[in-house]
Every structure is written in C-alpha cells, then in structure tokens.
Design a protein around this motif. Structure first.
Motif, PDB file in Angstrom:
ATOM      1  N   TYR B  75      52.358  21.542  30.640  1.00  0.00           N
ATOM      2  CA  TYR B  75      53.306  22.648  30.447  1.00  0.00           C
ATOM      3  C   TYR B  75      54.718  22.119  30.159  1.00  0.00           C
ATOM      4  O   TYR B  75      55.455  22.715  29.369  1.00  0.00           O
ATOM      5  CB  TYR B  75      53.338  23.540  31.692  1.00  0.00           C
ATOM      6  N   ARG B  76      55.086  21.036  30.818  1.00  0.00           N
ATOM      7  CA  ARG B  76      56.450  20.518  30.623  1.00  0.00           C
ATOM      8  C   ARG B  76      56.647  19.953  29.214  1.00  0.00           C
ATOM      9  O   ARG B  76      57.777  19.857  28.749  1.00  0.00           O
ATOM     10  CB  ARG B  76      56.759  19.445  31.676  1.00  0.00           C
ATOM     11  N   MET B  77      55.545  19.564  28.557  1.00  0.00           N
ATOM     12  CA  MET B  77      55.677  19.144  27.155  1.00  0.00           C
ATOM     13  C   MET B  77      55.991  20.342  26.264  1.00  0.00           C
ATOM     14  O   MET B  77      56.627  20.203  25.225  1.00  0.00           O
ATOM     15  CB  MET B  77      54.372  18.506  26.655  1.00  0.00           C
ATOM     16  N   MET B  78      55.463  21.510  26.627  1.00  0.00           N
ATOM     17  CA  MET B  78      55.492  22.678  25.734  1.00  0.00           C
ATOM     18  C   MET B  78      56.401  23.796  26.220  1.00  0.00           C
ATOM     19  O   MET B  78      56.682  24.726  25.471  1.00  0.00           O
ATOM     20  CB  MET B  78      54.075  23.271  25.624  1.00  0.00           C
ATOM     21  N   ARG B  79      56.762  23.777  27.463  1.00  0.00           N
ATOM     22  CA  ARG B  79      57.495  24.864  28.067  1.00  0.00           C
ATOM     23  C   ARG B  79      58.734  24.299  28.759  1.00  0.00           C
ATOM     24  O   ARG B  79      58.866  23.086  28.845  1.00  0.00           O
ATOM     25  CB  ARG B  79      56.606  25.585  29.108  1.00  0.00           C
TER      26      ARG B  79
END
Lengths: 453, 453
Positions: B75-79
């Motif tokens: 998620y931290r890559m995308m959000r």
C-alpha cells in the motif's frame, strides 16, 4: 529517520519561482544566432513566431523567474509530484545503493510535459492569442498542451510525427478529447510537409520536420503563435519545478544524491531534474555525478558534434549552438519517440562540453529489460523514454552491489507507458530492433551542418 | 483555514486496519446460502475455491481487521491516494457547492482495484498457492491483479470479457507485460465457455460468464484458487482503505460531506468509499445522503429485485441475497465495462433496501458529457465507470446552484480512462448508444432468479 516510500511537499512548500539553469553556469551557452545576419537573435526577431513572454524568458539571464499565480493554481491541480524511494527495486537488485525517483507521470498527460504546457498556454492567453500550433513526437507534449489549451480556452493544432500517430492511435484520441486538432506529419497541409512527402512519400516523419510544419502553420494563421515542448531555454526553465521540488524533498529527508540521472531527448526533463544539483556543482559546494541517458539509435550527445545548427529540417529556426546529429539526420523508428530529436538544449550541451555532465547511450532492448523489471517491482509502467533513466540507475546500483559501496542514486521517472503498449508487445514478441547507426548512417546528418561553429 | 487542491495523508496516518462495513449495520445482510442445502455457507464449503484467509474474511463479522505488514508495504508504494478539491469544476458549474473527490487512479492499474488485488495475492502467497484465476470486465481488476501477482510471484490466468478485450487491446498487453495470461471469454477452454459459445457463437461475453470460466479453471488447476475483484464482502472490506483515508483527510480539513456519491458496479468502490460515513449514518451521529450511481443499461439497484441469486451465469456460486437483474440477464454492450454485472454486493443491497442509500441511473451519453467537462476542467481523464459518479456529483452541484444552498459533495473518482479511448472516440463521433432496457428486455433475467427469497 525512517524514509517513507513517497514524499510529497505540501502546496505551501512548492517553489513559486522557476530556476534559470544557464544563469548558474560560469561558462554560459552561446547565444542563438539569426541565420541571415549571424548576429544574436533579439526579442523582435522571434516575437512574430513565439509568444512574447516566452520569447523574453528564452533570452533572459535572471537566475530565478516568478511563477504567475494563475500558473501556480494550475500546478496545484497537478503537483507536487511524488519523490519515491524505490525500496522494491533496491531489493530486487540486492544493492546497497539507495534509489530515489521523482515521478512526473501521475497527471493525464502522463509526463512532465504539463509543467511547461501550462505556462505556455497561460502566457498565450494573457497576450490575447486565440490559436497555437505545435509538434509532438511520442505524444506526451501534444497531450499536455491539449490539456492546458482546453483549460485556458485556446484553439490548438498539433502536428504529430507520423510513426508515433500510427504506433499510438489513442494518443490522438486523448488530444481530440481535449479539443485539439491533430495532423500526422509530414502532411500535405504545409509546404514543409509537401517537400518531405515529395522526397519520400512513405516518410515516417521526424520531430525536426513536424517543427517545420507547425512553424509554417503558425505563420499562416491569424492571432496564432508556435510553441514547443523541449530543446529551448524557456522550456527547461519551466521544468525546473521538477528539480526544485526534488531538492526540497530530499533536503527534508536529509539526503543528497551522489548520482543524478535523466533521460535525454531535447533536454527538458533532464535540465529540469538536475538544475538545483547542477548549480551546486558549478558553485563547487558539492560534486554529484550528472548522467544523461540517450538511445543508441539517436545519440546526439555521445556521437554528435558541438556546433551551431538549425532546430528544424526546413532550416527556418534561429541557429542554436548544441550537440547535434545535424538537422538532416533521419532518426530510425524507435519506441522512445520523445528521444528522437537531432539536437540537445544549449545549456545542457555546454555543460556536457565542459565536463559538468556525463552521457551514456543504450540500445532499445536493454532499456525495455529495465522497464519490465521496474514495472514488476515498483508497480508503475514506465514510458520508454523514462526507461532510459531507469536503465542508467540500475547500472549504477549494480556497480554499488559489485563494489560494496552504497551510493544515493536519484533518477527522473518522467512519464508512464500507458500509450506505449505496442512497444511492450514488440519487446515481448522479440520483434523489437536494436538498431545502432553506423558512422556512414550519421554522415548525411553531419554533412547538413551549417558552417558556423 | 485555506483548503489545498490536494490533501495527502502521510504514510504514518494511513489506516492499518480495514473496516468491515456490514458489521456496522443494525440490520445485517442475509448470509450466503449453499445452493444445494440452502443453509448458510461455511468456511469448509468455500475453502476449496477461495484462498483461506479471504474465505475467513468473507464470513467474518469483526468490525475491523488488521492489515498485514507486507500488505501495508505494498500500500505504501501505491497509497495514500489524494483527496482533491475540485475548484475548477466548481467554477465551471458556477455552484456554491464544495466538491471533493478521492482519486484512486494514480497507480498503473488505473483504479482502486489494486487495493484488493494486493491483499488477495499476498494471502494466496502466504497459503503457499502458486496459481490464481480471475475474470475481468473493463480490465482494471485484471491489470491490478497482474501487478500484485507479479510482485508476489504468482502465476495468474485472467478471463477477460470478450467485448472489453476487443475494445481495449492494450489492456491485455499491460496484463501480459506483468506476466499474466489472458483468455477472452467466452472461450473454448472451459465447459462454461463452450456452453456459452454453443448458445451464441458471437457472444460478446459477460462478467457472469467469465466468472464461471475462471471458477472452473481454478478447480481444474493444481495449487490454484479463484479470486475476484468485486461483489463479495472481503473485497469491499479491502476497499475500506478508500473511505478511511477520505474521512481522515476531510477531518483534517474540518469538512464533513452532506452527500457521498460513488459509481456502482459490483459495489467494491462504492462500499469502500462510503464505509466510514455509512457507519456514522447507521449510528445516528450524522445523516449524509449516500448515492449509488449506475448505468441505465444495467440498472441492478434502480430496477432490480432484492432476491437470492447466483453470482455467475453457470449457477455454480453460493446464493447471495442482493439486488439483481438475474444471473440470466445479458448486459448490453456499454463502455463502462466495470458496471455490467447483474448483481450488487449484499451489504450495499441491504442498505439500499433499508433506505440508508439512494440510487440513480444515467444513460451513457449524459455520463460522457460529464466526463469530458471534468477532463477539460480538472485535467484528469476519467474512466467511464467513474464518470457515473462525476455525473451524479455535477447534478447535485447544479441543484445547489439552483437553490442557492451550499453543500459539501464528496465523490469517488475510482479510475482513469487511458484505456477507454475507443469509448471517447465513439462519444465524439456520435456513434455511442444510449440503450436503456425495456421491461421486456429485463424479463428473461428475472425469470432466471431462483425461488429462494
């Protein structure tokens, strides 16, 4: 401190002035010359063709130029862009290097081009112009300018390099959705296009020729000017927003890059990314390596000549001192349509000439190897152009693994590859070419150089 | 305080647990039934088909479920995704309303689907599975799952609704670039596909049929399970990240929506967006209007029946109590491929039945009018699916202009339209259909409903 995957500046932290990279150089680039008089061009020389404010910026030596509030409003819709720590790519490469990239592809144009399209359309509107013309290669610039012209209510005509318009039919559809009219180039609608078709009815087109067509169309249209998305100084000026944001974000993280890597077509993305670190390097306060990555099929820095040259095929522009393959160079079809220009921005050319910047060229399949590795680890599907910078960053990270020395690598991910799926299909099917021109292939381009050094 | 154009949470502010919307309802949705016994399905019933952890989540009544650290890393890559104040759209509409949208399209899959693809692939990997199958309509789910499976090293087979695979050839190329194999559906590779082709050799396909094919392929493949991107409770659970982030961001801005609007296909984007505000509404602490927007061509809420029904055409799934047009409903070709499903998530169906949510249906051309206005003002080119929510928001904003009452409108911009350019071309050329089914058109679907109410 722990470094997040993505770092965004707040809107208040966004730069409110562009940085003029050439003003930072101790050895500034040579002036553009009028091709008739061979004297430096003046505002009056270029004002009939260029938007007035852009012509002023082109000739301006101020170190910083304020960004108008209306352009800041547009930027706030689209920016700041994220600075990303490539944790997954680092892991896949098993490298001690820290890899960061500045990602300019989250807007609909899919690239950094919108950073210059917005002010160009705004200044045209401010001047009371109603029409603009331009050319586009990969289509990113044309898309960006279509978006900006839709926003500011300006009628836009785009000459799109024919090979790109065929490889990317939906790029044209995006521009048309934003209200632009798109003409594949060479076309029979201009003298320059007719001349190119007379020479070769099957011409795939080139940026140099599309520029000639767009220039001619602008001159023949009332209340119209010609704008372009790379090469020139005012375009690199607008793109400085990339590098200024990047430096602010890395400063917040307590990081300073050992290597800064950008892909190099006409130079706007590269010049924008490196500006702040290049200024440090010139000032002697730090010494990062700066690397331009270009395609081996169109090697203007690594195999070009540092010479005055025309910006277009029809030889109608002012003379620009730059690294060039000659305006007569015919670039081979290549999926990185944005990197198929014969020359390079004069400031970047001067920096390369003075040893402030390195350059490297890669064949196409190596670049797509890097693109697919990046897509599968970091998620984002990169543009073929941007993938040149990825390949450069991966090679530097592998050197770190081999030497055991950790470095901080920064590269520019200038755009996404959503409209480049034919290229990815050709790569997977094995039909992608790794063409590299021979010296004989380069000879006609060099023969076209004017005798002004 | 002055409201920025875009609000991002920091990574530390991101939610670390999903919210289970149905656990918030006073009147919870009816359980899924085993089609043979008509008893509520158990874990053991579905474990042969579903990934174990996802089956547990499907049947779980806990109000919150922790997000695993590995999924948080993804998620931290995308959000986090941006919450955007639509200043330019407000100005274009001359409305006193404040319009906000949560934009889920900045990742390569181009939509919110990645929010569920990531945990689904992760839980499969954790269970030691090596293969997954799924179906995709518009292609956004297939792309998202391809990305997640590339990241976690899982072999993926995607059955893509034929009409979408023909409208969007490059969607397929993206999935293949991420290593997935893509089969247009109906295909001759499964019994379900063969049956559909026998009935109609020119079948354009449907999500219901593609589900049947993917289910069958999963059962016949070793170490494989079937996953899907909407309708079911665990998918809406994962999508709660959208609504939790949105509420945190609006809280930071001191804002609370009067109206929350999402497009409605199977319900995952809608359920994810509204979860936090729906819980407030059920608890009686606030009373925002919640509006589902669906295409008039596939009106499962506005013209469907609240009945137990199968999830797929081959009638192999458990029975689901939902608003449905009947698994035998054959959706008309429509450019919002993600909104062509016959049913609706059971929690959202229950909410609609209980008056907690409104629904409205729009014909296709009205939706594209809204899409183009949005693109030209806000810049971003929206997916046809998401444009239903835009149309809903614009209509509410126009009501505010007419009444002179300012309201705070929140809508979900679930994705981008980069792979929908054929749709935009059809819209501009005037060849786009505004098909609305007659009651006679709906009759065969209703006749296919099982006699379990």
């Amino acid at each position: 401190m722990s470094i997040p995957y993505k770092t965004y500046l707040t809107e208040k932290q966004m730069p409110d002035a562009w940085m003029n990279l050439r003003a930072a150089l101790k050895n500034p680039p040579a002036p553009m010359l009028h091709p008739g008089t061979l004297q430096p061009v003046t505002f009056d020389d270029v004002a009939p063709v260029f938007v007035g404010e852009l012509a002023k910026q082109e000739l301006c030596d101020d170190p910083f130029i304020s960004i108008p509030g209306e352009v800041m409003d547009f930027y706030r819709m689209m920016r700041p862009s994220p600075l990303v720590r490539a944790y997954s790519l680092e892991k896949a490469l098993d490298t001690p290097a820290k890899i960061y990239y500045k990602f300019e592809g989250t807007n609909t144009s899919g690239s950094h081009k919108l950073n210059s399209a917005a002010p160009q359309a705004f200044f045209a509107k401010q001047q009371g112009l109603t029409h603009l013309t331009t050319e586009t290669g990969a289509g990113q610039w044309g898309t960006a300018l279509s978006m900006a012209c839709a926003f500011y209510g300006i009628d836009l005509r785009v000459f799109m390099v024919k090979v790109s318009s065929e490889q990317k039919p939906y790029r044209k559809a995006v521009m048309e959705t934003y209200g632009a009219s798109v003409t594949p180039s060479p076309s029979s609608t201009t003298d320059a296009g007719k001349a190119a078709l007379a020479e070769n009815p099957n011409s795939q087109g080139s940026l140099g020729n599309a520029i000639s067509e767009a220039l001619e169309a602008a001159m023949k249209t009332e209340n119209c000017r010609y704008v372009l998305g790379s090469v020139l100084q005012h375009v690199v000026l607008h793109q400085s927003i990339i590098g200024l944001e990047t430096k602010s974000a890395l400063d917040m993280l307590g990081e300073y890059p050992d290597v800064v890597i950008g892909c190099a077509g006409g130079g706007s993305n590269l010049g924008g990314l490196i500006c702040a670190y290049a200024a440090d390097k010139v000032a002697g306060t730090s010494n990062p390596r700066i690397i331009a990555v270009e395609p081996a099929s169109c090697p203007s820095l690594t195999r070009g000549r540092f010479n005055y040259d025309f910006g277009d095929v029809a030889r109608t522009t002012p003379l620009i001192k730059m690294y060039t393959l000659g305006s007569g160079f015919k670039p081979h079809a290549n999926h990185a349509g944005g990197l198929r220009y014969h020359g390079m921005n004069p400031t970047l050319s001067q920096m390369y000439h003075d040893g402030l910047m390195e350059a490297v060229a890669y064949p196409q399949r190596d670049v797509f190897d890097a693109a697919v590795l990046f897509a599968r680890t970091e998620g984002t599907l990169p543009a073929p152009e941007s993938s040149h910078a990825i390949k450069g960053a991966i090679d530097e990270a592998i050197k770190c693994r081999e030497s055991g020395v950790s470095k901080t690598i920064l590269f520019g991910l200038s755009g996404t590859g959503y409209f480049d799926m034919q290229a990815y299909q050709d790569y997977r099917s094995g039909s992608m070419s790794d063409y590299v021109p021979t010296d004989a292939d380069l000879a006609p381009g060099f023969a076209s150089l004017p005798s002004v050094e």
